[in-house]
Motif scaffolding. Structure first.
Motif, PDB file in Angstrom:
ATOM      1  N   ALA A  10       0.865  -1.174   0.000  1.00  0.00           N
ATOM      2  CA  ALA A  10       0.000   0.000   0.000  1.00  0.00           C
ATOM      3  C   ALA A  10       0.901   1.223   0.000  1.00  0.00           C
ATOM      4  O   ALA A  10       2.049   1.158   0.427  1.00  0.00           O
ATOM      5  N   GLU A  11       0.359   2.303  -0.514  1.00  0.00           N
ATOM      6  CA  GLU A  11       1.136   3.529  -0.523  1.00  0.00           C
ATOM      7  C   GLU A  11       0.657   4.379   0.644  1.00  0.00           C
ATOM      8  O   GLU A  11      -0.553   4.567   0.823  1.00  0.00           O
ATOM      9  N   ILE A  12       1.577   4.836   1.439  1.00  0.00           N
ATOM     10  CA  ILE A  12       1.153   5.631   2.587  1.00  0.00           C
ATOM     11  C   ILE A  12       1.814   7.000   2.523  1.00  0.00           C
ATOM     12  O   ILE A  12       2.944   7.133   2.048  1.00  0.00           O
ATOM     13  N   GLU A  13       1.079   7.992   2.959  1.00  0.00           N
ATOM     14  CA  GLU A  13       1.630   9.350   2.995  1.00  0.00           C
ATOM     15  C   GLU A  13       2.192   9.606   4.380  1.00  0.00           C
ATOM     16  O   GLU A  13       1.571   9.260   5.383  1.00  0.00           O
ATOM     17  N   ILE A  14       3.353  10.205   4.401  1.00  0.00           N
ATOM     18  CA  ILE A  14       4.025  10.423   5.673  1.00  0.00           C
ATOM     19  C   ILE A  14       4.233  11.908   5.898  1.00  0.00           C
ATOM     20  O   ILE A  14       4.767  12.607   5.030  1.00  0.00           O
ATOM     21  N   ASP A  15       3.778  12.383   7.046  1.00  0.00           N
ATOM     22  CA  ASP A  15       4.109  13.735   7.462  1.00  0.00           C
ATOM     23  C   ASP A  15       5.459  13.635   8.168  1.00  0.00           C
ATOM     24  O   ASP A  15       5.566  13.070   9.249  1.00  0.00           O
ATOM     25  N   GLU A  16       6.506  14.146   7.511  1.00  0.00           N
ATOM     26  CA  GLU A  16       7.857  13.935   8.035  1.00  0.00           C
ATOM     27  C   GLU A  16       8.033  14.500   9.438  1.00  0.00           C
ATOM     28  O   GLU A  16       8.826  14.006  10.229  1.00  0.00           O
ATOM     29  N   ALA A  17       7.245  15.536   9.755  1.00  0.00           N
ATOM     30  CA  ALA A  17       7.351  16.134  11.088  1.00  0.00           C
ATOM     31  C   ALA A  17       6.860  15.181  12.167  1.00  0.00           C
ATOM     32  O   ALA A  17       7.225  15.311  13.330  1.00  0.00           O
ATOM     33  N   LYS A  18       6.044  14.223  11.769  1.00  0.00           N
ATOM     34  CA  LYS A  18       5.489  13.298  12.763  1.00  0.00           C
ATOM     35  C   LYS A  18       6.288  12.013  12.870  1.00  0.00           C
ATOM     36  O   LYS A  18       5.902  11.094  13.586  1.00  0.00           O
ATOM     37  N   PRO A  30      19.589  -1.768  12.819  1.00  0.00           N
ATOM     38  CA  PRO A  30      20.279  -0.502  13.109  1.00  0.00           C
ATOM     39  C   PRO A  30      20.058   0.572  12.048  1.00  0.00           C
ATOM     40  O   PRO A  30      20.240   1.759  12.320  1.00  0.00           O
ATOM     41  N   GLU A  31      19.686   0.153  10.839  1.00  0.00           N
ATOM     42  CA  GLU A  31      19.495   1.131   9.761  1.00  0.00           C
ATOM     43  C   GLU A  31      18.101   1.760   9.793  1.00  0.00           C
ATOM     44  O   GLU A  31      17.864   2.763   9.141  1.00  0.00           O
ATOM     45  N   ALA A  32      17.196   1.142  10.522  1.00  0.00           N
ATOM     46  CA  ALA A  32      15.816   1.644  10.575  1.00  0.00           C
ATOM     47  C   ALA A  32      15.702   2.628  11.728  1.00  0.00           C
ATOM     48  O   ALA A  32      15.459   2.246  12.870  1.00  0.00           O
ATOM     49  N   LYS A  33      15.917   3.895  11.414  1.00  0.00           N
ATOM     50  CA  LYS A  33      15.984   4.911  12.466  1.00  0.00           C
ATOM     51  C   LYS A  33      14.743   5.790  12.530  1.00  0.00           C
ATOM     52  O   LYS A  33      14.534   6.490  13.511  1.00  0.00           O
ATOM     53  N   LYS A  34      13.942   5.792  11.477  1.00  0.00           N
ATOM     54  CA  LYS A  34      12.756   6.664  11.476  1.00  0.00           C
ATOM     55  C   LYS A  34      11.484   5.820  11.360  1.00  0.00           C
ATOM     56  O   LYS A  34      11.418   4.915  10.526  1.00  0.00           O
TER      57      LYS A  34
END
Lengths: 150, 76
Positions: A10-18, A30-34
């Motif tokens: 699925a395509e999801i929209e991400i508010d980078e501030a959140k 370790p590479e998955a930081k966000k």
């Protein structure tokens, strides 16, 4: 906003501030930081989905002190990593494993996640206390409960 | 693997900011290490780290959104 392809196509929209930031990633990731938090619209289980590593998708629930006793304390190093100050709120979460046991949803009490709700910084904090269970029987599998009810 | 021989009180440096000191040795062969490192580096006993790593991998070894959807349907 940016668009990411997720594991369930699925395509999801991400508010980078959140996005939440885990400077160390999760243990083994370790590479998955966000991460973004997604929920199913009900219950107390949320999904922490990495925006960088599609397979890093963790179900979590809050540490319930009534059932589990007091949440862990942060070490000085953990406080520094989370930029914690006394005015900040820490939310403790348990990583759930719904796939390893057919009867039970398991919760990892040995490595809960601490989230600084004010800075959006999180980390998985391995506990030294050997009495904490790696596979705590957190709740029966919902499918098992449904069968019982039927 | 680099192998360095150290005795009590001696240290090794890794990069500019990681220092590991032999703080105690026991007759049974157990060695105590003191580690100074930036708080951006997490340090754990290997066997514990590997156990948590394996559990995390197991926890994502399926489609969590499908599981969540299924759980929501059962609740209804």
């Amino acid at each position: 906003m940016k668009k990411n392809k997720s594991a369930w196509k699925a395509e999801i929209e991400i508010d980078e501030a959140k996005q939440l930031c885990f400077p160390h990633g999760m243990v083994g990731f370790p590479e998955a930081k966000k991460y973004v938090v997604m929920n199913s619209g009900g219950g107390d289980i949320v999904c922490f989905q990495s925006t960088e590593q599609v397979e890093a998708s963790f179900l979590m629930t809050t540490w319930n002190e009534a059932d589990l006793g007091p949440a862990p304390s942060l070490t000085p190093d953990q406080k520094a990593a989370l930029e914690f100050s006394d005015t900040h709120n820490i939310l403790w979460l348990l990583v759930l494993n719904p796939f390893a046991d057919q009867e039970w949803v398991l919760a990892n009490m040995q490595a809960p996640v601490a989230l600084n709700q004010d800075t959006g910084l999180g980390m998985q904090c391995i506990q030294a206390d050997p009495r904490l269970e790696l596979r705590y029987h957190w709740m029966p599998q919902p499918s098992r409960e449904a069968k019982k009810a039927a | 693997m680099i192998v360095l021989r150290r005795t009590l009180g001696q240290a090794i440096h890794i990069g500019d900011d990681i220092r590991i000191v032999v703080t105690e040795t026991e007759v049974n062969g157990r060695v105590h290490l003191g580690i100074e490192a930036p708080n951006t580096i997490s340090i754990h006993r290997l066997e514990i780290y590997e156990r948590i790593q394996a559990e995390n991998c197991s926890a994502v070894n399926g489609n969590v959104m499908d599981w969540l959807k299924g759980a929501s349907n059962e609740e209804e």
